[in-house]
Design an enzyme around this catalytic site. Structure first.
Site, PDB file in Angstrom:
ATOM      1  N   ASN A 177      10.142   5.640  -4.945  1.00 11.81           N
ATOM      2  CA  ASN A 177       9.050   5.380  -3.997  1.00 11.81           C
ATOM      3  C   ASN A 177       8.203   4.218  -4.508  1.00 11.81           C
ATOM      4  O   ASN A 177       8.071   4.028  -5.710  1.00 11.81           O
ATOM      5  CB  ASN A 177       8.183   6.641  -3.885  1.00 11.81           C
ATOM      6  CG  ASN A 177       7.010   6.465  -2.940  1.00 11.81           C
ATOM      7  OD1 ASN A 177       7.169   6.026  -1.807  1.00 11.81           O
ATOM      8  ND2 ASN A 177       5.810   6.804  -3.405  1.00 11.81           N
ATOM      9  N   HIS A 180       4.342   2.773  -4.472  1.00 12.92           N
ATOM     10  CA  HIS A 180       2.958   3.151  -4.147  1.00 12.92           C
ATOM     11  C   HIS A 180       2.034   1.967  -4.448  1.00 12.92           C
ATOM     12  O   HIS A 180       2.149   1.352  -5.517  1.00 12.92           O
ATOM     13  CB  HIS A 180       2.537   4.378  -4.961  1.00 12.92           C
ATOM     14  CG  HIS A 180       1.137   4.790  -4.648  1.00 12.92           C
ATOM     15  ND1 HIS A 180       0.812   5.460  -3.484  1.00 12.92           N
ATOM     16  CD2 HIS A 180      -0.026   4.579  -5.303  1.00 12.92           C
ATOM     17  CE1 HIS A 180      -0.500   5.652  -3.446  1.00 12.92           C
ATOM     18  NE2 HIS A 180      -1.029   5.127  -4.541  1.00 12.92           N
ATOM     19  N   GLY A 217       7.687  -2.133   7.606  1.00 12.35           N
ATOM     20  CA  GLY A 217       8.936  -2.430   6.912  1.00 12.35           C
ATOM     21  C   GLY A 217       8.983  -3.735   6.140  1.00 12.35           C
ATOM     22  O   GLY A 217      10.061  -4.305   5.969  1.00 12.35           O
ATOM     23  N   THR A 218       7.829  -4.206   5.623  1.00 19.39           N
ATOM     24  CA  THR A 218       7.902  -5.444   4.837  1.00 19.39           C
ATOM     25  C   THR A 218       8.633  -5.215   3.508  1.00 19.39           C
ATOM     26  O   THR A 218       9.306  -6.119   3.005  1.00 19.39           O
ATOM     27  CB  THR A 218       6.510  -6.046   4.565  1.00 19.39           C
ATOM     28  OG1 THR A 218       5.734  -5.118   3.828  1.00 19.39           O
ATOM     29  CG2 THR A 218       5.801  -6.414   5.853  1.00 19.39           C
ATOM     30  N   ASN A 219       8.505  -4.015   2.964  1.00 20.01           N
ATOM     31  CA  ASN A 219       9.263  -3.719   1.734  1.00 20.01           C
ATOM     32  C   ASN A 219      10.751  -3.628   2.025  1.00 20.01           C
ATOM     33  O   ASN A 219      11.571  -4.079   1.224  1.00 20.01           O
ATOM     34  CB  ASN A 219       8.752  -2.426   1.083  1.00 20.01           C
ATOM     35  CG  ASN A 219       7.500  -2.658   0.266  1.00 20.01           C
ATOM     36  OD1 ASN A 219       7.565  -3.233  -0.818  1.00 20.01           O
ATOM     37  ND2 ASN A 219       6.353  -2.251   0.797  1.00 20.01           N
TER      38      ASN A 219
END
Ligand code: GRF
Length: 209
Positions: A108, A110, A12-14
């Site tokens: 999203n 990537h 969950g760093t994003n």
């Protein structure tokens, strides 16, 4: 106020980057209404709870088909009235039902420059391993709208990161996150929240302020 639902499967760093940019005022008029993990016990759920954001796990494993999983996700996001869905390290995919319910409202991140090093099987550390094996000098990250095929939808933002001679997949993964992912994912959310993204076929036009 844009209501955002976030899908996670890991550290969950994003997610953290988005939370931080809401808290520091970069993302104005945005609120994370729910965080959903496809896997139990992941650290992303802790991060959400630490910031008093409703978080839960809807385990992919407990659903026989992608269709059933889609239904559960759509029902959940409707309950929270989410208007934008952000896949921030989400390891499952969005099937037909989910895509139809939220057409061009699912984004999203990537960790490569699409259309290189993407598609089925390119998740986690793998894109970075393949980048190093191939010997490319530049990689990066891409934020795109989600469509049925993996990593196939219209591209919103990309940011390049140089590959160094002594990079390992792990050092490269870290730099791609620090130099690209944590910047362009919040930036794409900001553009969406300001109504500045216009999808025309495969292309996303960014409307000037
Ligand atoms: C990131 O590299 C993202 O691009 C990919 O999965 C990873 C998730 O990392 N889709 P985190 O859970 O946000 O730390």
């Amino acid at each position: 106020m844009l209501k955002i639902g976030i899908l996670v499967s890991g550290g969950g760093t994003n997610l953290q980057a988005i939370i931080d940019k809401i808290e520091n005022g970069y993302l104005k008029d945005c609120s994370i209404v729910t965080v959903v993990s496809s896997r139990p016990g992941v650290f992303a759920l802790e991060r959400a709870k630490n910031h008093n954001i409703p978080a839960c796990c809807i385990p992919r494993k407990e659903f026989e088909s992608l269709n059933d999983y889609d239904e559960a996700l759509v029902e959940h996001f409707k309950k929270y009235q989410a208007e934008l869905i952000v896949m921030a390290g989400f390891l499952s995919m969005a099937g037909e039902k989910f895509n139809t319910a939220y057409k061009h409202r699912i984004i999203n991140i990537h960790p490569s420059l699409i259309p290189s090093f993407c598609g089925k099987g390119f998740y986690g550390i793998i894109p970075h391993q393949k980048v190093i094996e191939y010997g490319v000098k530049v990689t990066g990250a891409t934020v795109h709208f989600v469509e049925l095929e993996y990593d196939s939808g219209p591209i919103i933002l990309q940011k390049a990161v140089c590959v160094k001679d002594d990079d390992t997949p792990e050092t490269l993964q870290k730099r791609v996150m620090e130099e690209a992912e944590w910047t362009i994912l919040p930036e794409a959310i900001k553009l969406f929240s300001e109504g500045r993204l216009k999808v025309e076929g495969r292309k996303v036009k960014i409307i000037e302020n």
